[in-house]
Design a protein around this motif. Structure first.
Motif, PDB file in Angstrom:
ATOM      1  N   ILE B  36       0.816  -1.128  -0.143  1.00 60.58           N
ATOM      2  CA  ILE B  36       0.059  -0.184  -0.035  1.00 60.58           C
ATOM      3  C   ILE B  36       0.689   1.279   0.098  1.00 60.58           C
ATOM      4  O   ILE B  36       0.568   2.324  -0.674  1.00 60.58           O
ATOM      5  CB  ILE B  36      -1.078  -0.058   1.381  1.00 60.58           C
ATOM      6  CG1 ILE B  36      -2.141  -1.308   0.938  1.00 60.58           C
ATOM      7  CG2 ILE B  36      -1.526   1.442   1.493  1.00 60.58           C
ATOM      8  CD1 ILE B  36      -2.822  -1.203   2.096  1.00 60.58           C
ATOM      9  N   ILE B  37       1.870   1.138   0.939  1.00 63.67           N
ATOM     10  CA  ILE B  37       2.935   2.267   0.992  1.00 63.67           C
ATOM     11  C   ILE B  37       3.578   2.687  -0.537  1.00 63.67           C
ATOM     12  O   ILE B  37       3.560   3.583  -1.000  1.00 63.67           O
ATOM     13  CB  ILE B  37       3.765   2.134   2.011  1.00 63.67           C
ATOM     14  CG1 ILE B  37       3.159   2.037   3.244  1.00 63.67           C
ATOM     15  CG2 ILE B  37       4.760   3.384   2.024  1.00 63.67           C
ATOM     16  CD1 ILE B  37       4.154   1.939   4.627  1.00 63.67           C
ATOM     17  N   GLY B  40       1.221   4.001  -2.800  1.00 66.72           N
ATOM     18  CA  GLY B  40       0.903   5.108  -2.606  1.00 66.72           C
ATOM     19  C   GLY B  40       1.877   6.281  -3.103  1.00 66.72           C
ATOM     20  O   GLY B  40       1.660   7.397  -3.503  1.00 66.72           O
ATOM     21  N   LEU B  41       3.258   5.688  -2.746  1.00 67.09           N
ATOM     22  CA  LEU B  41       4.458   6.463  -3.440  1.00 67.09           C
ATOM     23  C   LEU B  41       4.429   6.544  -4.793  1.00 67.09           C
ATOM     24  O   LEU B  41       4.888   7.765  -5.434  1.00 67.09           O
ATOM     25  CB  LEU B  41       5.709   5.834  -2.806  1.00 67.09           C
ATOM     26  CG  LEU B  41       6.174   6.161  -1.411  1.00 67.09           C
ATOM     27  CD1 LEU B  41       7.299   4.965  -1.056  1.00 67.09           C
ATOM     28  CD2 LEU B  41       6.368   7.635  -1.252  1.00 67.09           C
ATOM     29  N   PHE B  45      -2.987   5.928  -5.536  1.00 66.08           N
ATOM     30  CA  PHE B  45      -4.098   6.507  -4.833  1.00 66.08           C
ATOM     31  C   PHE B  45      -4.410   7.917  -5.049  1.00 66.08           C
ATOM     32  O   PHE B  45      -5.051   8.813  -4.621  1.00 66.08           O
ATOM     33  CB  PHE B  45      -4.067   6.233  -3.520  1.00 66.08           C
ATOM     34  CG  PHE B  45      -3.761   4.789  -3.033  1.00 66.08           C
ATOM     35  CD1 PHE B  45      -4.970   3.807  -3.354  1.00 66.08           C
ATOM     36  CD2 PHE B  45      -2.677   4.331  -2.409  1.00 66.08           C
ATOM     37  CE1 PHE B  45      -4.839   2.437  -3.128  1.00 66.08           C
ATOM     38  CE2 PHE B  45      -2.616   3.059  -2.052  1.00 66.08           C
ATOM     39  CZ  PHE B  45      -3.736   2.026  -2.643  1.00 66.08           C
ATOM     40  N   GLY B  46      -3.961   8.435  -6.356  1.00 67.57           N
ATOM     41  CA  GLY B  46      -3.790   9.824  -6.513  1.00 67.57           C
ATOM     42  C   GLY B  46      -2.458  10.766  -6.223  1.00 67.57           C
ATOM     43  O   GLY B  46      -1.809  10.209  -5.296  1.00 67.57           O
ATOM     44  N   ASN B  47      -2.262  11.751  -6.914  1.00 64.42           N
ATOM     45  CA  ASN B  47      -1.046  12.753  -6.693  1.00 64.42           C
ATOM     46  C   ASN B  47       0.117  11.883  -6.857  1.00 64.42           C
ATOM     47  O   ASN B  47       0.854  11.903  -5.996  1.00 64.42           O
ATOM     48  CB  ASN B  47      -1.279  13.434  -5.025  1.00 64.42           C
ATOM     49  CG  ASN B  47      -2.422  14.243  -5.161  1.00 64.42           C
ATOM     50  OD1 ASN B  47      -2.991  14.758  -6.240  1.00 64.42           O
ATOM     51  ND2 ASN B  47      -2.898  14.601  -4.088  1.00 64.42           N
ATOM     52  N   GLY B  48       0.399  11.419  -7.826  1.00 67.13           N
ATOM     53  CA  GLY B  48       1.702  10.809  -8.185  1.00 67.13           C
ATOM     54  C   GLY B  48       1.890  10.313  -9.681  1.00 67.13           C
ATOM     55  O   GLY B  48       0.882  10.595 -10.499  1.00 67.13           O
ATOM     56  N   ARG B  71      -9.569  10.846  -5.152  1.00 62.47           N
ATOM     57  CA  ARG B  71     -10.093  10.573  -3.607  1.00 62.47           C
ATOM     58  C   ARG B  71     -11.367  11.221  -3.274  1.00 62.47           C
ATOM     59  O   ARG B  71     -11.342  12.437  -3.536  1.00 62.47           O
ATOM     60  CB  ARG B  71      -9.177  10.525  -2.433  1.00 62.47           C
ATOM     61  CG  ARG B  71      -7.848   9.614  -2.819  1.00 62.47           C
ATOM     62  CD  ARG B  71      -6.956   9.465  -1.651  1.00 62.47           C
ATOM     63  NE  ARG B  71      -6.439  11.051  -1.255  1.00 62.47           N
ATOM     64  CZ  ARG B  71      -5.269  11.214  -1.657  1.00 62.47           C
ATOM     65  NH1 ARG B  71      -4.411  10.535  -2.517  1.00 62.47           N
ATOM     66  NH2 ARG B  71      -4.757  12.338  -1.365  1.00 62.47           N
ATOM     67  N   ALA B  72     -12.500  10.666  -2.939  1.00 61.13           N
ATOM     68  CA  ALA B  72     -13.553  11.385  -2.614  1.00 61.13           C
ATOM     69  C   ALA B  72     -13.263  12.121  -1.518  1.00 61.13           C
ATOM     70  O   ALA B  72     -12.575  11.891  -0.433  1.00 61.13           O
ATOM     71  CB  ALA B  72     -14.677  10.521  -2.125  1.00 61.13           C
ATOM     72  N   ASN B  73     -13.812  13.408  -1.444  1.00 58.39           N
ATOM     73  CA  ASN B  73     -13.663  14.178  -0.273  1.00 58.39           C
ATOM     74  C   ASN B  73     -12.095  14.864  -0.063  1.00 58.39           C
ATOM     75  O   ASN B  73     -11.667  15.336   0.673  1.00 58.39           O
ATOM     76  CB  ASN B  73     -13.948  13.975   1.082  1.00 58.39           C
ATOM     77  CG  ASN B  73     -15.701  13.650   1.084  1.00 58.39           C
ATOM     78  OD1 ASN B  73     -16.352  14.411   0.642  1.00 58.39           O
ATOM     79  ND2 ASN B  73     -15.655  12.379   1.535  1.00 58.39           N
ATOM     80  N   ALA B  74     -11.468  14.741  -1.245  1.00 62.95           N
ATOM     81  CA  ALA B  74     -10.123  15.091  -1.232  1.00 62.95           C
ATOM     82  C   ALA B  74      -9.946  16.076  -2.722  1.00 62.95           C
ATOM     83  O   ALA B  74      -9.995  15.652  -3.479  1.00 62.95           O
ATOM     84  CB  ALA B  74      -9.035  14.301  -1.452  1.00 62.95           C
ATOM     85  N   TYR B 166     -11.756   7.049  -5.825  1.00 62.66           N
ATOM     86  CA  TYR B 166     -11.578   6.056  -4.581  1.00 62.66           C
ATOM     87  C   TYR B 166     -12.375   6.620  -3.366  1.00 62.66           C
ATOM     88  O   TYR B 166     -12.784   7.686  -3.350  1.00 62.66           O
ATOM     89  CB  TYR B 166     -10.141   5.986  -4.143  1.00 62.66           C
ATOM     90  CG  TYR B 166      -9.250   5.137  -5.068  1.00 62.66           C
ATOM     91  CD1 TYR B 166      -8.928   3.885  -4.969  1.00 62.66           C
ATOM     92  CD2 TYR B 166      -8.343   6.015  -5.770  1.00 62.66           C
ATOM     93  CE1 TYR B 166      -8.347   3.227  -5.825  1.00 62.66           C
ATOM     94  CE2 TYR B 166      -7.315   5.318  -6.590  1.00 62.66           C
ATOM     95  CZ  TYR B 166      -7.492   3.995  -6.587  1.00 62.66           C
ATOM     96  OH  TYR B 166      -6.651   3.184  -7.172  1.00 62.66           O
ATOM     97  N   PRO B 167     -12.958   5.556  -2.191  1.00 63.34           N
ATOM     98  CA  PRO B 167     -13.433   6.361  -1.313  1.00 63.34           C
ATOM     99  C   PRO B 167     -12.791   7.134  -0.621  1.00 63.34           C
ATOM    100  O   PRO B 167     -11.552   7.065  -0.432  1.00 63.34           O
ATOM    101  CB  PRO B 167     -14.013   5.240  -0.376  1.00 63.34           C
ATOM    102  CG  PRO B 167     -13.678   3.748  -1.281  1.00 63.34           C
ATOM    103  CD  PRO B 167     -12.346   4.577  -2.341  1.00 63.34           C
TER     104      PRO B 167
END
Lengths: 151, 167
Positions: B36-37, B40-41, B45-48, B71-74, B166-167
């Motif tokens: 997951i990390i 994420g990097l 999950f967005g921003n990359g 991401r929802a609410n981001a 994503y949620p």
């Protein structure tokens, strides 16, 4: 990606600041120590997530902190210096009737902390104590004097 | 391995079967956390790197820079760059209804001269000034989770921006 970096930065910052501030948080729930944990918790979270209120963002931040914590736990077994930096070393602050004031000052521990630990072990007199040690966990270990029983 | 009976004479409720299974589960979960990390990097999950996209319109000198994994609410930015001077100072961008169903556009930078509802979505009109060039940022706040078939149209030139929230 930025959440991972922000979470890692805040984790390491809080770890170092906690190491510098107090080691006794989980051992002595005094207001002096607990106030640090409340404020650190409150201040550290908003910079990690910012405006992001998503579940994915929160999971990513939590996984980053969990991963860093696990990695540091493994690293301190491989390189003991990591453990010394993040947790410290045991320090003897009382032995054979003498207090080590310099070490107590550096660890910001006073005689009352030792007395409290002593009483919890059922020792009521300081003369019955051989030594007192601040462990790397922040706990205070009180070693009672050996009683020689004569037959 | 030291058995509990060898280690201490104190009676403890050792459950070696569970401990073995838990140890395996722990290793697997630690591996999952590592994945997951890493994801994420990389921006899964967005921003990359995996999420950043740039698309150009076929017939207009415009390009769109955006994150296709949200991401929802981001909040996130969708930036329309005018790469070459346009014929007119006015730029009209039609935002498709599917994007508006999944995300709200809180603001634009610079502010739109007018915002008009159309059957296909919303039309934003911007004044680019005498340079007839510039950059327009849509501040998006994704709300609904799932795939989004976002569409932007400028003077009949449509660009498809497939997104996933994503949620």
């Amino acid at each position: 990606m930025d959440i991972v970096f922000r979470a890692a930065l805040m984790y390491l910052t809080v770890l170092i600041l906690l190491r510098l501030t107090t080691q006794r948080i989980m051992r002595s729930a005094t207001p002096l120590d607990m106030v640090v944990i409340f404020f650190f918790g409150g201040i550290a979270v908003p910079p990690i997530l910012g405006d992001d209120r998503s579940i994915t963002g929160a999971i990513l931040a939590l996984c980053t902190i969990a991963g860093l914590h696990t990695a540091l736990s493994h690293l301190k077994r491989v390189w003991p210096v990591v453990g010394m930096v993040t947790e410290g070393n045991p320090v003897v602050i009382y032995a054979n009737g003498t207090w080590d004031d310099e070490k107590m000052r550096r660890r910001r521990v006073d005689a009352r902390d030792v007395m409290a630990e002593m009483r919890q072990q059922g020792i009521t007199n300081l003369e019955d104590v051989q030594s007192a040690i601040i462990e790397h966990t922040g706990a205070i270990t009180v070693v009672p004097k050996q009683r020689h029983t004569h037959p | 391995m030291i058995s509990s009976a060898q280690a201490t004479e104190t009676q403890i409720e050792a459950n070696t079967g569970f401990e073995t299974q838990w140890s395996r589960a722990e290793t697997a979960l630690q591996g999952l956390i590592g994945l997951i990390i890493a994801a994420g990097l990389l921006g899964a999950f967005g921003n990359g790197w995996l999420s950043a996209s740039t698309k150009a319109f076929a017939h207009e000198p415009l390009s769109v820079t955006y994150q296709h994994l949200l991401r929802a609410n981001a909040p996130t930015d969708l930036i329309v760059d005018v790469t070459r001077a346009l014929h007119s100072e006015k730029l009209q961008i039609d935002v498709g209804s599917d994007l508006l169903d999944h995300a709200s556009i809180g603001a634009t930078q610079p502010s739109a001269v007018s915002v008009d509802a159309t059957p296909r979505g919303v039309t934003y009109t911007f004044n680019l000034g005498l340079e007839k060039q510039g950059s327009i940022t849509f501040k998006l706040s994704p709300r609904k989770v799932g795939p989004v078939a976002a569409k932007l149209t400028v003077r009949g030139d449509q660009i498809d921006l497939p997104l996933f929230v994503y949620p």
